[in-house]
Motif scaffolding. Sequence first.
Motif, short mmCIF file in Angstrom:
data_model
loop_
_atom_site.label_atom_id
_atom_site.label_comp_id
_atom_site.label_asym_id
_atom_site.label_seq_id
_atom_site.Cartn_x
_atom_site.Cartn_y
_atom_site.Cartn_z
N GLU A 63 -10.63 15.63 -1.14
CA GLU A 63 -11.23 14.51 -1.86
C GLU A 63 -11.03 13.15 -1.18
O GLU A 63 -11.59 12.15 -1.63
CB GLU A 63 -10.67 14.44 -3.28
N PHE A 64 -10.26 13.10 -0.11
CA PHE A 64 -9.93 11.82 0.50
C PHE A 64 -10.80 11.56 1.73
O PHE A 64 -11.05 12.45 2.53
CB PHE A 64 -8.46 11.77 0.88
N ASP A 65 -11.23 10.30 1.84
CA ASP A 65 -12.05 9.89 2.99
C ASP A 65 -11.19 9.54 4.19
O ASP A 65 -11.60 9.74 5.33
CB ASP A 65 -12.91 8.68 2.62
N LYS A 66 -10.01 8.99 3.94
CA LYS A 66 -9.07 8.60 4.99
C LYS A 66 -7.65 8.72 4.45
O LYS A 66 -7.44 8.81 3.25
CB LYS A 66 -9.29 7.15 5.43
N TYR A 67 -6.71 8.67 5.36
CA TYR A 67 -5.30 8.57 5.02
C TYR A 67 -4.63 7.75 6.11
O TYR A 67 -5.15 7.65 7.22
CB TYR A 67 -4.64 9.95 4.88
N ASP A 113 -14.00 4.42 -1.38
CA ASP A 113 -13.86 3.02 -0.98
C ASP A 113 -12.65 2.30 -1.59
O ASP A 113 -12.57 1.08 -1.51
CB ASP A 113 -15.13 2.21 -1.28
N GLN A 114 -11.74 3.02 -2.21
CA GLN A 114 -10.54 2.41 -2.77
C GLN A 114 -9.32 3.16 -2.25
O GLN A 114 -9.33 4.38 -2.12
CB GLN A 114 -10.55 2.47 -4.31
N TRP A 115 -8.26 2.40 -1.98
CA TRP A 115 -7.00 2.99 -1.52
C TRP A 115 -6.02 3.12 -2.67
O TRP A 115 -5.99 2.29 -3.58
CB TRP A 115 -6.37 2.12 -0.44
N GLY A 116 -5.21 4.17 -2.62
CA GLY A 116 -4.12 4.40 -3.56
C GLY A 116 -3.04 5.19 -2.85
O GLY A 116 -3.10 5.39 -1.63
N PHE A 156 -5.94 4.23 -7.39
CA PHE A 156 -6.95 3.88 -6.39
C PHE A 156 -7.68 2.63 -6.86
O PHE A 156 -8.67 2.70 -7.58
CB PHE A 156 -7.94 5.04 -6.21
N LYS A 157 -7.18 1.47 -6.43
CA LYS A 157 -7.81 0.22 -6.83
C LYS A 157 -7.66 -0.88 -5.78
O LYS A 157 -7.91 -2.04 -6.05
CB LYS A 157 -7.25 -0.27 -8.17
N PHE A 158 -7.31 -0.50 -4.57
CA PHE A 158 -7.05 -1.48 -3.52
C PHE A 158 -8.08 -1.38 -2.41
O PHE A 158 -8.50 -0.29 -2.03
CB PHE A 158 -5.64 -1.29 -2.94
N GLU A 159 -8.47 -2.55 -1.88
CA GLU A 159 -9.41 -2.59 -0.77
C GLU A 159 -8.76 -2.11 0.52
O GLU A 159 -9.41 -1.51 1.37
CB GLU A 159 -9.93 -4.01 -0.56
N LYS A 160 -7.47 -2.37 0.68
CA LYS A 160 -6.71 -1.95 1.86
C LYS A 160 -5.32 -1.51 1.42
O LYS A 160 -4.79 -2.01 0.44
CB LYS A 160 -6.58 -3.09 2.87
N ALA A 161 -4.76 -0.61 2.17
CA ALA A 161 -3.38 -0.17 1.94
C ALA A 161 -2.85 0.35 3.26
O ALA A 161 -3.61 0.74 4.15
CB ALA A 161 -3.32 0.91 0.87
N CYS A 162 -1.55 0.37 3.39
CA CYS A 162 -0.95 0.91 4.61
C CYS A 162 0.37 1.57 4.24
O CYS A 162 0.89 1.41 3.15
CB CYS A 162 -0.74 -0.18 5.64
N ALA A 163 0.88 2.29 5.20
CA ALA A 163 2.12 3.02 5.00
C ALA A 163 3.29 2.07 4.87
O ALA A 163 3.30 0.99 5.45
CB ALA A 163 2.36 3.95 6.19
N PHE A 164 4.25 2.47 4.08
CA PHE A 164 5.50 1.76 4.03
C PHE A 164 6.61 2.79 3.94
O PHE A 164 6.39 3.92 3.53
CB PHE A 164 5.57 0.75 2.89
N GLN A 165 7.79 2.41 4.36
CA GLN A 165 8.91 3.34 4.38
C GLN A 165 10.05 2.78 3.53
O GLN A 165 10.68 1.81 3.91
CB GLN A 165 9.41 3.58 5.81
#
Length: 109
Positions: A50-54, A68-71, A83-92
């Motif tokens: 179901e995911f377009d990207k990761y 089109d939404q990141w979560g 899933f409500k963000f235009e952009k997201a990235c990894a964090f540790q």
Amino acid sequence: YGLIDISNKIILPFEFDNISRIQKSDLAFVKKRNKFALINFKKEYLTDFEFDKYDHRSYEPFAVKKQDQWGFIDKKGKVVIPFKFEKACAFQPFRKNGYWRMVRHHVSY
């Protein structure tokens, strides 16, 4: 693509367009027909395709894009940040002196 271990035992069948193993885990993002899913090495799908990207740099929780939404999802495939963000990235996240912190691109929050 598929995965085998050093004794040639099949870990994941050779049926995917792409496989990206998550470091220090028995998990991977697999791709079929331009969609990604989270799978473990017991061949159990933890999400649908179901995911377009990761975010390939992801640590748990994993940044994933859907419609089109990141979560973020956890290692069981459960949505932990909607899933409500235009952009997201990894964090540790890490624990230091009794407090939880997150690191993003070598910056501590």
